[in-house]
Write an enzyme that holds these catalytic residues in place. Structure first.
Site, PDB file in Angstrom:
ATOM      1  N   ASP A   1      71.246  45.948  80.114  1.00 11.12           N
ATOM      2  CA  ASP A   1      71.589  45.200  78.895  1.00 11.12           C
ATOM      3  C   ASP A   1      70.994  45.940  77.691  1.00 11.12           C
ATOM      4  O   ASP A   1      69.844  46.373  77.740  1.00 11.12           O
ATOM      5  CB  ASP A   1      70.985  43.791  78.988  1.00 11.12           C
TER       6      ASP A   1
ATOM      7  N   LYS B   1      67.591  59.956  78.248  1.00 11.44           N
ATOM      8  CA  LYS B   1      66.165  59.731  78.012  1.00 11.44           C
ATOM      9  C   LYS B   1      65.416  59.969  79.315  1.00 11.44           C
ATOM     10  O   LYS B   1      65.624  59.282  80.293  1.00 11.44           O
ATOM     11  CB  LYS B   1      65.940  58.287  77.593  1.00 11.44           C
TER      12      LYS B   1
ATOM     13  N   ASP C   1      73.226  57.617  78.292  1.00  8.96           N
ATOM     14  CA  ASP C   1      71.958  58.210  78.724  1.00  8.96           C
ATOM     15  C   ASP C   1      71.853  58.255  80.236  1.00  8.96           C
ATOM     16  O   ASP C   1      72.803  57.954  80.949  1.00  8.96           O
ATOM     17  CB  ASP C   1      70.760  57.543  78.049  1.00  8.96           C
TER      18      ASP C   1
ATOM     19  N   MET D   1      60.286  50.220  84.138  1.00 11.74           N
ATOM     20  CA  MET D   1      59.544  51.450  83.859  1.00 11.74           C
ATOM     21  C   MET D   1      58.112  51.360  84.386  1.00 11.74           C
ATOM     22  O   MET D   1      57.178  51.806  83.733  1.00 11.74           O
ATOM     23  CB  MET D   1      59.509  51.708  82.334  1.00 11.74           C
TER      24      MET D   1
HETATM   25  N1  SAH Z   1      68.275  48.185  79.416  1.00 12.26           N
HETATM   26  C1  SAH Z   1      67.976  48.362  80.810  1.00 12.26           C
HETATM   27  C2  SAH Z   1      66.528  48.770  81.036  1.00 12.26           C
HETATM   28  C3  SAH Z   1      66.150  50.087  80.464  1.00 12.26           C
HETATM   29  S1  SAH Z   1      64.460  50.511  80.798  1.00 12.26           S
HETATM   30  C4  SAH Z   1      68.311  47.088  81.568  1.00 12.26           C
HETATM   31  O1  SAH Z   1      68.574  46.045  80.965  1.00 12.26           O
HETATM   32  O2  SAH Z   1      68.305  47.134  82.800  1.00 12.26           O
HETATM   33  C5  SAH Z   1      64.633  51.535  82.214  1.00 12.26           C
HETATM   34  C6  SAH Z   1      64.065  50.871  83.445  1.00 12.26           C
HETATM   35  O3  SAH Z   1      64.955  49.911  83.942  1.00 12.26           O
HETATM   36  C7  SAH Z   1      63.855  51.820  84.595  1.00 12.26           C
HETATM   37  O4  SAH Z   1      62.621  52.503  84.481  1.00 12.26           O
HETATM   38  C8  SAH Z   1      63.829  50.869  85.778  1.00 12.26           C
HETATM   39  O5  SAH Z   1      62.596  50.237  85.883  1.00 12.26           O
HETATM   40  C9  SAH Z   1      64.841  49.828  85.340  1.00 12.26           C
HETATM   41  N2  SAH Z   1      66.154  50.088  85.928  1.00 12.26           N
HETATM   42  C10 SAH Z   1      67.307  50.280  85.282  1.00 12.26           C
HETATM   43  N3  SAH Z   1      68.344  50.418  86.145  1.00 12.26           N
HETATM   44  C11 SAH Z   1      67.816  50.299  87.373  1.00 12.26           C
HETATM   45  C12 SAH Z   1      68.359  50.340  88.692  1.00 12.26           C
HETATM   46  N4  SAH Z   1      69.660  50.528  88.921  1.00 12.26           N
HETATM   47  N5  SAH Z   1      67.516  50.168  89.730  1.00 12.26           N
HETATM   48  C13 SAH Z   1      66.207  49.964  89.533  1.00 12.26           C
HETATM   49  N6  SAH Z   1      65.642  49.922  88.321  1.00 12.26           N
HETATM   50  C14 SAH Z   1      66.425  50.078  87.251  1.00 12.26           C
END
Ligand code: SAH
Length: 464
Positions: A303, A270, A248, A383
């Site tokens: 994750d 997404k 995604d 988010m």
């Molecule tokens: N499974 C992912 C989270 C998915 S929800 C994890 O464990 O990180 C998606 C949200 O994660 C985004 O809206 C943002 O808030 C955060 N996010 C993911 N990657 C990011 C990054 N490289 N820098 C800043 N925020 C990030």
């Protein structure tokens, strides 16, 4: 790509080496190892080189270079310290369309020697295209320490059974699965541990009895927050075995690059509001692909079990009896905190940390605000960008100080990382001022102050 790596079969082929000194000797050794028939031409040829020529059945011509020396040769090496002679050899060879290498003069070469890790029959070649040979050599040195010398024996074992396995599994996919099993399981362990006989016995048993099943498998792989260096070994290994990869928007292109080259890539991205593929369809697609016998990698940012809907995907897989593995990844909170110099907990400032979704349903919030206002607790909002004004005002309204430090980390851990710090009172304003956009992580708590204190720590700030 400046040079295409190809492996050259020189067995029994004549190769001309112009020069009789140290460098000519080094190249000649490699060529002789590869089974080439040497023709060395130079007014004087060193003793060691002469012995090598004799023992490998080559010829030596004790005079200056002449174009006739090129006759019948499939490869030309100019290894003299006379630049104009080297240029002459290069020009002659090119005119005849014969590959030529001039030592230390990339511009005169049509082929170049890589740095080599020799675990024959496994051979690894590293090249910088002549731009940074020292770097290539350093990488080779790393590989040398990383790949045990016995690796070659593993390849040798495979060579001995290659035909038998090919006959047993005419289907390429089955064959690949078979060998991947061999190279990553107990058979390889035995071989690498020096127990070749036992490895061979196990391999025979596998060939006779244990045909690979046709069933596919799904790997839910956490790809980390962006920096490819933050992948786990397991993630990388499975990515390199995949038949198909579903990914995604959060998965960085540099990470996707690391998947097996000929794996199918399916974007199921997404967007915040507009899901490119509804979750149910993704779940269904995973099941369908696995049922076709494919090894499916579902690559997820961070994750898979942290705001990743991984739970829903494996429920569906379990319901259909599809085998799966879940590979944890570095979640955005850990990645962003580390790369922004903000420890998530601290003996003096934060005894706990809470990961909270800032995704507000229908524009309203149903977060347990009362539980989020303790000053000794770090809050990490995923988010949280759209709902940020509400998040900040609700936290203040429920009693968290308006002065509480807070940070925005956009595209954390990537080359494009941006970090802005302020307070609960002015954070939404910072978003507008700096045009902060997704993906952005919000960290709230006293620990954000530590970023300034740690600023001297170069590593933590590397990509800021
Ligand atoms: N499974 C992912 C989270 C998915 S929800 C994890 O464990 O990180 C998606 C949200 O994660 C985004 O809206 C943002 O808030 C955060 N996010 C993911 N990657 C990011 C990054 N490289 N820098 C800043 N925020 C990030």
């Amino acid at each position: 790509m400046e040079f295409l790596p190809l492996f050259h079969n020189l067995r029994g082929a004549r190769v001309l080496v112009v020069g009789g000194g140290e460098i000519a000797l080094r190249k000649s050794r490699l060529l002789a190892d590869a089974g080439a028939v040497l023709r060395v031409v130079a007014p004087a040829i060193g003793t060691e080189l002469r012995e090598l020529i004799n023992s490998s059945g080559g010829e030596q011509i004790l005079r200056g270079y002449s174009e006739v020396d090129l006759d019948d040769c499939v490869l030309i090496i100019a290894a003299t310290d006379d630049e104009s002679l080297n240029a002459q050899v290069s020009a002659d060879a090119r005119r005849r369309g014969v590959p030529v290498n001039v030592v230390d003069a990339p511009a005169l070469c049509s082929v170049i020697f890589p740095a080599i890790v020799d675990r024959s029959p496994l051979v690894i070649a590293v090249s910088s295209g002549g731009d940074a040979p020292v770097l290539a050599r350093l990488i080779r040195a790393k590989l040398e320490t990383w790949i045990p010398p016995t690796y070659g024996h593993l390849a040798g074992l495979a060579a001995r059974f290659r035909h038998q396995v090919k006959n047993l599994f005419p289907n390429v996919r089955q064959r690949r699965a078979f060998w991947e099993d061999v190279f990553q399981g107990p058979i390889a362990d035995r071989q690498l541990a020096g127990q070749g006989g036992e490895a061979e016995r196990l391999l025979r048993a596998k060939i006779e009895g244990d045909a690979p099943s046709d069933a596919g498998e799904v790997y839910l792989v956490g790809a980390g927050p962006g920096d490819p260096d933050l992948l786990t070994f397991k993630a990388l290994r499975l990515m390199q075995q995949a038949d198909v990869v579903l990914y995604d928007r959060l998965v960085a292109p540099a990470i996707l690059e690391l998947c097996r080259r000929d794996a199918d890539r399916i974007y199921v991205g997404k967007q915040r509001a507009d899901h490119a593929l509804p979750q149910e369809q993704i779940n269904q697609q995973l099941v369908t692909l696995a049922k076709e016998g494919k090894r499916v990698v579902r690559l997820k940012g961070g994750d898979p079990f942290i705001f990743g809907r991984g739970g829903e995907e494996i429920e569906e897989l379990a319901a259909h009896g599809i085998p799966f593995q879940v590979v944890p990844g570095i979640t955005a909170a850990s990645g962003c905190a580390a790369y922004a110099g903000i420890p998530l907990t601290h003996r003096d400032h934060a005894q706990s940390v809470r990961f909270v979704t800032g995704h507000l349903k229908n524009g309203t919030t149903d977060l347990p605000w009362q539980d989020l206002v303790s000053p000794a607790q770090t809050l990490v909002f995923y988010m949280g960008l759209i709902g940020l004004p509400i998040i900040c005002s609700e936290l203040i309204r429920h009693g968290r100080s308006a002065d509480t430090p807070a940070a925005l980390i956009q595209q954390g851990t990537t080359m494009n990382q941006r970090v802005f710090t302020g307070t609960l009172a002015n954070l939404p304003q910072l978003v507008a001022e700096h045009e902060v956009h997704a993906p952005t992580l919000v960290i709230v708590g006293e620990v954000v102050r530590l970023r300034d204190k740690l600023a001297w720590f170069e590593g933590a700030q590397a990509s800021v």
